[in-house]
Design a protein around this motif. Structure first.
Motif, PDB file in Angstrom:
ATOM      1  N   HIS A 365      33.855  46.176  38.670  1.00  0.00           N
ATOM      2  CA  HIS A 365      34.692  45.584  39.720  1.00  0.00           C
ATOM      3  C   HIS A 365      36.141  46.004  39.459  1.00  0.00           C
ATOM      4  O   HIS A 365      36.679  45.720  38.375  1.00  0.00           O
ATOM      5  N   PRO A 417      33.314  45.866  45.815  1.00  0.00           N
ATOM      6  CA  PRO A 417      33.179  44.421  46.031  1.00  0.00           C
ATOM      7  C   PRO A 417      33.063  44.077  47.517  1.00  0.00           C
ATOM      8  O   PRO A 417      33.631  44.767  48.360  1.00  0.00           O
ATOM      9  N   GLU A 424      31.941  38.138  40.363  1.00  0.00           N
ATOM     10  CA  GLU A 424      32.251  39.488  39.878  1.00  0.00           C
ATOM     11  C   GLU A 424      31.233  40.531  40.344  1.00  0.00           C
ATOM     12  O   GLU A 424      31.567  41.701  40.500  1.00  0.00           O
TER      13      GLU A 424
END
Ligand SMILES: [Fe+2]
Length: 477
Positions: A365, A417, A424
């Motif tokens: 991420h 994301p 996460e």
């Protein structure tokens, strides 16, 4: 890959081919284009491999021995400008990178090569990390390898989001953050990646080095670059922590048990420790295993190769003046890493091992880069069963979730994301895949990063064989 009758010897040698998957309202497209480097255009023109690569010697075209030698010692002829490592962003522009001091500006729309940057000419450097770090304000941090008054050194530089007014390019006189002298004067260390925490730039000097004398001799006597690499047997990894604000290196001497690495996964600070996660191997065997002739031996190679493992190195920043040599200074809950102060005052580290194979070309991420994090994703180093598994490593549970498909060689490119996500691993993993059943087929598989299950894919048939991709870049519209 061949030019005329000549084939490259090593996996790292093939001419850079840009591959692009585009998603839009009207569906998905795939396009690819060769990078127009000097190496590519010269080889093509001469219908043979003229420019030497990592594991392949180019055929010299010069007739005069003297001319040949002079030509070879010109820096831009000594090292190929083939740039197959990945596409990165400097100053808002897209560049193909490699370890040699060359970059190629490309148009991410058309994949056309726009111009070449010679950082040896522009900044006097000999090589560079091909994996710069981009900060949230668009500044790129990179490590450039040069030679200073006392020998080889690693210069840490910041390249601004936009060229400074009056400067010729984004690379003109970059801001120097700090500089570290190489530990061996004739053997700078191989450094494919570096790390970044909130306060430090993390450099790992591993025992794999570039023997400068051997490299020059090899160039003169038509031997490939790989012959100039030297593994320093029985030497440790030396760790440098350079303060991002002051540019000063931490005075504490820090060494870690030996390993070979290409990719640092992530680094962060926690409770007065610096945590460094790395894909590690005992020795650099895979550099030699990746000769094409070895890969053609197929699964035999997979069972012979060291699969490596993911290791977490922990550097305590609070080191007492006097402490018993048996005291472990790592105070992170649940960590099996150790740090012990030696008689000479240095710290000797042993890492915590998390997996029984590496997960390479790691991605995570983006907002967790340089911060405490739980997950990352990469390509499995286990090549015995299915050449092309991808995995998600969970540092909290120490578990790995894998995805694979028979006859598919998959490659993790990016984690993206979900907009607005808070977890996460709430997002997708973009995986490119080539197929052993049909080498002209290529796919982009979208995995749900939470459970590593396939959400969908696009497949394309192309007019020619599609090679496996390397580092990927997600460009949002
Ligand atoms: Fe890499």
């Amino acid at each position: 890959m061949t030019y005329g009758e000549h084939e490259f010897n090593h996996v790292f040698d093939g001419s850079a081919l840009l591959q692009k998957f585009t998603f839009g309202e009207n569906g998905a497209t795939f396009s690819s284009r060769f990078l127009k480097s000097y190496a590519y255009t010269t080889n093509l023109e001469n219908e043979q491999i003229v420019v030497s690569e990592f594991g392949t010697t180019g055929k010299s075209l010069s007739r005069s021995k003297l001319g040949k030698l002079g030509d070879k010692l010109a820096f831009d002829k000594m090292f190929s400008d083939n740039a197959p490592v990945g596409v990165v962003v400097f100053g808002g522009e897209h560049y193909c990178t490699t370890e040699a001091p060359f970059l190629h500006k490309i148009d991410p729309e058309t994949l056309e090569t726009i111009s070449k940057v010679d950082l040896h000419k522009e900044l006097g450097i000999n090589s560079q990390c091909p994996n710069p770090k981009m900060l949230s304000d668009g500044t790129s941090i990179n490590v450039l390898h040069a030679v200073g008054a006392t020998g080889p050194k690693y210069d840490i530089v910041a390249i601004p989001k936009k060229p400074v007014v009056g400067k010729a390019s984004v690379f003109s006189k970059p801001k120097k953050i700090g500089s570290v002298d190489a530990r061996w004067k004739l053997n700078p260390c191989h450094m494919h990646t570096f790390g970044l925490t909130e306060n430090y730039v993390v450099l790992l000097e591993q025992p794999l080095t570039i023997d400068v004398k051997a490299t020059v001799t090899n160039t003169i006597f038509d031997k490939p670059f790989i012959g100039g690499m030297e593994w320093m047997e029985n030497k440790l990894v030396k760790i440098h922590l350079v303060n991002r604000e002051t540019g000063k290196e931490l005075k504490q001497k820090i060494k870690c048990e030996a390993f070979f690495f290409m990719h640092i996964i992530n680094c962060f600070e926690q409770d007065n420790h610096v945590v460094i996660d790395v894909d590690t191997y005992k020795k650099p065997e895979l550099l030699y295993a990746f000769y094409v002739k070895n890969l053609r031996r197929g699964s035999v190679l997979g069972s012979e190769l060291d699969r490596g493992c993911v290791k977490r190195v922990v550097v305590p920043l609070d080191v007492p003046e006097k402490v018993a040599p048996e005291t472990n200074l790592v105070r992170l809950a649940g960590s099996k890493a150790t740090a012990r102060k030696q008689k000479d005052g240095s710290l000797l580290l042993t890492p915590d091992t998390f997996t029984n194979c590496v997960y390479e070309v790691p991605t995570l991420h983006p907002q967790h880069a340089s911060r405490k994090y739980r997950y990352f994703y990469g390509n499995s180093g286990d090549m015995t069963v299915n050449a092309g598994k991808v995995g998600k490593v969970d540092f909290d549970s120490r578990e790995v979730k894998e995805w694979h498909e028979e006859e598919v060689y998959a490659n993790v490119t990016c984690f993206v994301p979900r907009p607005g996500a808070t977890a996460e691993d709430d997002g997708v993993l973009l995986v490119t895949a080539v197929h052993s059943t049909d080498r002209r087929k290529t796919s982009l598989v979208v995995l749900d990063a939470a459970d590593m299950k396939e959400m969908g894919r696009v497949e394309f048939m192309t007019p020619s064989d599609v090679p496996k991709s390397l580092h990927g870049l997600f460009i949002p519209e």
